[in-house]
Design a protein around this motif. Structure first.
Motif, PDB file in Angstrom:
ATOM      1  N   ILE A   1     -38.038 -14.411 -41.759  1.00 11.72           N
ATOM      2  CA  ILE A   1     -37.096 -15.530 -41.742  1.00 11.72           C
ATOM      3  C   ILE A   1     -36.099 -15.431 -40.589  1.00 11.72           C
ATOM      4  O   ILE A   1     -35.185 -16.229 -40.489  1.00 11.72           O
ATOM      5  CB  ILE A   1     -36.331 -15.626 -43.082  1.00 11.72           C
ATOM      6  CG1 ILE A   1     -35.579 -14.318 -43.368  1.00 11.72           C
ATOM      7  CG2 ILE A   1     -37.282 -15.976 -44.213  1.00 11.72           C
ATOM      8  CD1 ILE A   1     -34.688 -14.400 -44.601  1.00 11.72           C
ATOM      9  N   SER A   2     -36.273 -14.444 -39.724  1.00 14.15           N
ATOM     10  CA  SER A   2     -35.381 -14.272 -38.580  1.00 14.15           C
ATOM     11  C   SER A   2     -36.079 -13.417 -37.538  1.00 14.15           C
ATOM     12  O   SER A   2     -37.124 -12.810 -37.801  1.00 14.15           O
ATOM     13  CB  SER A   2     -34.078 -13.577 -39.010  1.00 14.15           C
ATOM     14  OG  SER A   2     -34.347 -12.232 -39.398  1.00 14.15           O
ATOM     15  N   ASP A   3     -35.493 -13.359 -36.358  1.00 11.37           N
ATOM     16  CA  ASP A   3     -36.005 -12.456 -35.330  1.00 11.37           C
ATOM     17  C   ASP A   3     -36.093 -11.032 -35.845  1.00 11.37           C
ATOM     18  O   ASP A   3     -37.073 -10.318 -35.615  1.00 11.37           O
ATOM     19  CB  ASP A   3     -35.095 -12.490 -34.098  1.00 11.37           C
ATOM     20  CG  ASP A   3     -35.445 -13.616 -33.134  1.00 11.37           C
ATOM     21  OD1 ASP A   3     -36.643 -13.901 -32.956  1.00 11.37           O
ATOM     22  OD2 ASP A   3     -34.517 -14.206 -32.559  1.00 11.37           O
ATOM     23  N   GLU A   4     -35.042 -10.605 -36.540  1.00  7.75           N
ATOM     24  CA  GLU A   4     -34.962  -9.211 -36.983  1.00  7.75           C
ATOM     25  C   GLU A   4     -36.051  -8.881 -37.999  1.00  7.75           C
ATOM     26  O   GLU A   4     -36.706  -7.838 -37.908  1.00  7.75           O
ATOM     27  CB  GLU A   4     -33.578  -8.935 -37.582  1.00  7.75           C
ATOM     28  CG  GLU A   4     -32.433  -8.959 -36.568  1.00  7.75           C
ATOM     29  CD  GLU A   4     -32.062 -10.358 -36.105  1.00  7.75           C
ATOM     30  OE1 GLU A   4     -31.464 -10.476 -35.006  1.00  7.75           O
ATOM     31  OE2 GLU A   4     -32.388 -11.334 -36.813  1.00  7.75           O
ATOM     32  N   THR A   5     -36.260  -9.756 -38.984  1.00  8.62           N
ATOM     33  CA  THR A   5     -37.271  -9.455 -39.989  1.00  8.62           C
ATOM     34  C   THR A   5     -38.676  -9.549 -39.408  1.00  8.62           C
ATOM     35  O   THR A   5     -39.571  -8.791 -39.805  1.00  8.62           O
ATOM     36  CB  THR A   5     -37.144 -10.394 -41.204  1.00  8.62           C
ATOM     37  OG1 THR A   5     -37.219 -11.754 -40.768  1.00  8.62           O
ATOM     38  CG2 THR A   5     -35.835 -10.159 -41.937  1.00  8.62           C
ATOM     39  N   PHE A   6     -38.885 -10.464 -38.464  1.00  6.70           N
ATOM     40  CA  PHE A   6     -40.198 -10.555 -37.822  1.00  6.70           C
ATOM     41  C   PHE A   6     -40.504  -9.266 -37.067  1.00  6.70           C
ATOM     42  O   PHE A   6     -41.587  -8.691 -37.206  1.00  6.70           O
ATOM     43  CB  PHE A   6     -40.270 -11.749 -36.877  1.00  6.70           C
ATOM     44  CG  PHE A   6     -41.639 -11.919 -36.260  1.00  6.70           C
ATOM     45  CD1 PHE A   6     -42.591 -12.707 -36.885  1.00  6.70           C
ATOM     46  CD2 PHE A   6     -41.983 -11.266 -35.078  1.00  6.70           C
ATOM     47  CE1 PHE A   6     -43.865 -12.837 -36.338  1.00  6.70           C
ATOM     48  CE2 PHE A   6     -43.250 -11.388 -34.531  1.00  6.70           C
ATOM     49  CZ  PHE A   6     -44.194 -12.188 -35.161  1.00  6.70           C
ATOM     50  N   MET A   7     -39.559  -8.819 -36.267  1.00  4.25           N
ATOM     51  CA  MET A   7     -39.780  -7.597 -35.503  1.00  4.25           C
ATOM     52  C   MET A   7     -39.995  -6.403 -36.412  1.00  4.25           C
ATOM     53  O   MET A   7     -40.861  -5.553 -36.165  1.00  4.25           O
ATOM     54  CB  MET A   7     -38.600  -7.351 -34.560  1.00  4.25           C
ATOM     55  CG  MET A   7     -38.455  -8.387 -33.458  1.00  4.25           C
ATOM     56  SD  MET A   7     -39.885  -8.475 -32.352  1.00  4.25           S
ATOM     57  CE  MET A   7     -39.792  -6.855 -31.581  1.00  4.25           C
TER      58      MET A   7
END
Length: 255
Positions: free
Chosen positions: A56-62
């Motif tokens: 749901i965000s850049d951080e969780t995707f990475m």
């Protein structure tokens, strides 16, 4: 390490046995690679076990992609028990991280553990550009978040390729990537295309694009390269297999 040499050719994979490494959540790359398979080559899928990450965000995707990276060696150890000749990475995001140097280090680490060569999506795109010739400016379609697309652009820049623009579909989970309809992907290709680019590139192995990309080459009049097509094409060519397969674009038909 690989098992001892086979005393006789494999009955079905008498040319090559490919060990394919792919996330357990990926439902597209395995059937795609089987559709691209040629006579005497067989694919043996080893699942990189991960949860269906909610991105749901850049951080969780990475964070989700790095979990896949950490678990890849377990999948390598599993597939080595069938004594494959070669490894093919069926997940693309992590193969772009850290630019050209980071991508090469990541691949070298897997190869050192396996004692086998590994084909990655990122390097396969570079090989594909060389086959087509004249590709210097591209657009990129991905299911990723912007942070991952930035890694793709960094990798491409290190190889002298400019990403002119890109699209992030921001898929909310790993399995949701496979649920993106063809109609949406077709519309995104039209939006990305322009006279200022030499080719359109799709990354993210859980997007079903091998047939759409082939069709789009015809109506857009330029290379449209699906990551799964490029990866499997490169795996075949790196092993001296030059069979041409119709219906999947110029890479598989002409080069």
């Amino acid at each position: 390490m690989p098992l001892k040499p086979r005393p006789a050719p494999d009955a079905l994979g008498h040319r090559k046995l490919f060990g394919v490494l792919g996330p357990s959540t990926n439902t597209v790359v395995q059937p795609d690679f089987d559709d691209l398979r040629v006579r005497g080559v067989t694919n043996h899928y080893s699942r990189i076990v991960v949860e269906d990450a909610q991105a749901i965000s850049d951080e969780t995707f990475m964070a989700g992609t790095l979990e896949i990276s950490r678990n890849t060696l377990d999948a390598v150890r599993g597939v080595l028990t069938c004594n494959p000749d070669y490894l093919v990475m069926g997940m693309s995001a992590v193969t772009f991280y850290g630019g050209a140097e980071g991508a090469e280090k990541w691949r070298a680490n897997i190869e050192a553990e396996a004692g086998l060569k590994l084909c990655t999506g990122s390097q396969s795109l570079i090989e594909a550009f060389g086959a087509y010739g004249g590709i210097k400016k591209i657009v990129v379609l991905s299911p990723y978040y912007p942070s991952a697309n930035a890694h793709v652009a960094h990798f491409m820049s290190d190889h002298g390729i400019e990403v002119v623009r890109d699209t992030c579909l921001r898929c909310p989970s790993w399995t949701a990537i496979a649920q993106v309809p063809t109609s949406e992907l077709r519309d995104e290709l039209q939006k990305l295309d322009g006279d200022d680019v030499d080719a359109i590139v799709q990354v993210g192995t859980n997007l079903s694009m091998i047939r759409l990309a082939a069709a789009a080459e015809l109506y857009l009049g330029k290379p449209v390269i699906a990551i799964n097509t490029a990866t499997y094409w490169n795996a075949l060519r790196q092993n001296g297999i030059t069979d041409q397969v119709p219906g999947f674009g110029r890479l598989m038909e002409d080069f």
